[in-house]
Scaffold this active site. Structure first.
Site, PDB file in Angstrom:
ATOM      1  N   ALA A  71       0.848  -1.194   0.000  1.00 11.58           N
ATOM      2  CA  ALA A  71       0.000   0.000   0.000  1.00 11.58           C
ATOM      3  C   ALA A  71       0.887   1.249   0.000  1.00 11.58           C
ATOM      4  O   ALA A  71       2.067   1.185   0.351  1.00 11.58           O
ATOM      5  CB  ALA A  71      -0.894  -0.005   1.242  1.00 11.58           C
ATOM      6  N   GLN A 119       1.201   3.726   1.983  1.00 10.26           N
ATOM      7  CA  GLN A 119       1.870   3.950   3.271  1.00 10.26           C
ATOM      8  C   GLN A 119       2.373   2.638   3.866  1.00 10.26           C
ATOM      9  O   GLN A 119       2.308   2.417   5.085  1.00 10.26           O
ATOM     10  CB  GLN A 119       0.920   4.647   4.247  1.00 10.26           C
ATOM     11  CG  GLN A 119       0.756   6.134   3.994  1.00 10.26           C
ATOM     12  CD  GLN A 119       2.041   6.926   4.272  1.00 10.26           C
ATOM     13  OE1 GLN A 119       2.914   6.503   5.028  1.00 10.26           O
ATOM     14  NE2 GLN A 119       2.150   8.087   3.653  1.00 10.26           N
ATOM     15  N   SER A 120       2.913   1.751   3.027  1.00  8.06           N
ATOM     16  CA  SER A 120       3.364   0.447   3.510  1.00  8.06           C
ATOM     17  C   SER A 120       4.603   0.557   4.399  1.00  8.06           C
ATOM     18  O   SER A 120       5.607   1.164   4.018  1.00  8.06           O
ATOM     19  CB  SER A 120       3.684  -0.449   2.319  1.00  8.06           C
ATOM     20  OG  SER A 120       4.399  -1.595   2.737  1.00  8.06           O
ATOM     21  N   ASN A 121       4.521  -0.075   5.567  1.00  9.63           N
ATOM     22  CA  ASN A 121       5.695  -0.174   6.437  1.00  9.63           C
ATOM     23  C   ASN A 121       6.695  -1.192   5.883  1.00  9.63           C
ATOM     24  O   ASN A 121       7.899  -1.046   6.065  1.00  9.63           O
ATOM     25  CB  ASN A 121       5.264  -0.605   7.843  1.00  9.63           C
ATOM     26  CG  ASN A 121       4.312   0.381   8.471  1.00  9.63           C
ATOM     27  OD1 ASN A 121       4.648   1.554   8.605  1.00  9.63           O
ATOM     28  ND2 ASN A 121       3.115  -0.063   8.821  1.00  9.63           N
ATOM     29  N   VAL A 147       7.355  -1.841   2.750  1.00  8.98           N
ATOM     30  CA  VAL A 147       8.111  -1.204   1.675  1.00  8.98           C
ATOM     31  C   VAL A 147       9.197  -0.301   2.270  1.00  8.98           C
ATOM     32  O   VAL A 147      10.362  -0.348   1.861  1.00  8.98           O
ATOM     33  CB  VAL A 147       7.129  -0.425   0.761  1.00  8.98           C
ATOM     34  CG1 VAL A 147       7.840   0.588  -0.089  1.00  8.98           C
ATOM     35  CG2 VAL A 147       6.313  -1.406  -0.082  1.00  8.98           C
TER      36      VAL A 147
END
Ligand SMILES: *Cc1c(COP(=O)(O)O)cnc(C)c1O
Length: 349
Positions: free
Chosen positions: A80, A82-84, A86
């Site tokens: 997503a 706001q992926s953590n 990533v």
């Protein structure tokens, strides 16, 4: 030690050293008092060290161990906006001297400036990752997002690079789950050392790798503490079989006989509505209470929902019992959700 069977089962896997472990396990006295019944404890996996920490650091240790062993020079991952995951993959790649390509998915219909540019997104750029986007089939299209990432990997291969794709959709080995098999061992050793009787563990259940890994680890060490997975992405009827399937796959990867029964996989979707990445009243309460009673940052997507689950369980459990909340990180997400949070705080709710 209680964790010995776990250490033995994990010893055959290559691991990249990324995090600061063990993370602390400590009480939350003021939040417990506020809830007014059972005592709440916290496993501080928001403090795994690298790049603001979180559960993805333990998971990436195994993916990147595998990647380094296979001679990869470029890490690819999708998530997503706001992926953590990533953000952590971008940081871990930088630390290990690998290139990183991240694909951001329009999974949450939010298009304000902070969501699209701040928080984790800002950090992705800071860590030097190259960024592309996946805009089709927003929402539940894991396979489509992975397919587009695989096509990019093919192109990189043609250019002579050695890409390694961190696949998170079902149908791929849940390598990251091994990180939480290890975390289960860490928790067991800590509660023995602290002479703490834990009656239940509460953790966010998204892809399910964290939840499944914990359950496999605990069962492998003959521990029967129930683990409650708080659904943050899918309804319980979908998440339960998904997590149970992941447990079987993790057991298979480790080459152990099955240790998890279907009844060991407990999920609760009471805090999911209105859906992934969206707030509801108990989640807002948890976000504020964690901050104001314990000085903890929990994030709107995952850890405020699991905290709402832990608070609800503590209220429903008799005094004298102990609930362990696993904080899986996600702190930078609050800056991506700046607009929503500012509005909430201003409205005094
Ligand atoms: C990814 C994530 C989770 C969920 O972990 P899964 O292994 O995908 O279930 C929970 N909390 C935070 C902060 C995360 O980033």
């Amino acid at each position: 030690m209680q964790s010995d069977p776990i250490s033995r089962a994990l010893s055959k896997f290559p691991v990249a050293t990324l995090g600061h472990l063990p993370t602390p396990l400590e009480p939350m006295p003021r939040l417990s008092e506020f809830c007014g019944s059972a005592s709440l404890y916290i496993k501080r996996d928001d403090c795994t060290g690298l790049a603001f920490g979180g559960n993805k650091i333990r998971q990436l240790s195994f993916y990147l161990g595998d990647a380094l062993q296979s001679g990869a020079d470029t890490i690819l991952i999708t998530g997503a906006t706001q992926s953590n995951y990533v953000r952590c993959a971008a940081a871990a790649s930088a630390k290990l001297g690998l290139e990183c390509h991240v694909q951001l998915e329009d999974r949450v219909p939010k298009y304000d400036h902070a969501y699209k540019n701040s928080g984790n997104v800002l950090l992705d750029h800071l860590f030097g990752a190259s960024v592309s986007y996946y805009t089709e089939g927003a929402g539940e299209d894991e396979a489509g997002a992975d397919r587009q990432l695989d096509e990019l990997a093919d192109r990189l291969r043609e250019e002579g690079r050695s890409p390694y794709v961190v696949h998170l959709s079902t149908g791929h080995k849940p390598v990251g789950g091994l990180g939480y098999v290890g975390a289960a061992g860490e928790i067991l050793d800590q509660i023995v050392e602290q002479q703490l009787d834990v009656d239940a563990i509460v953790v966010a259940s998204g892809s399910g790798h964290t939840h499944a890994g914990l359950v496999v680890g605990l069962k492998l060490a003959d521990c029967t503490i129930p683990v409650k997975g708080i659904c943050v992405r899918r309804a319980a009827a979908l998440q339960q079989p998904r997590v149970f399937g992941l447990c079987r796959e993790i057991e298979g990867m480790m080459g152990i006989d099955p240790v998890v029964d279907e009844s060991d996989v407990r999920v609760d979707d009471a805090f999911l509505a209105p859906g992934y990445g969206k707030l509801n009243p108990p989640t807002i309460e948890a976000l504020k209470c964690a901050a104001r009673y314990e000085g903890l940052v929990v994030d709107p997507v995952y850890t405020a929902k699991s905290m709402a689950g832990a608070m609800s369980l503590a209220r429903a459990t008799p005094a004298g019992k102990n609930i362990l909340y696993v904080h899986t990180g996600g702190g930078p997400g609050v800056f991506g959700y700046e607009n929503d949070l500012t509005e909430l705080l201003a409205s005094g709710t």
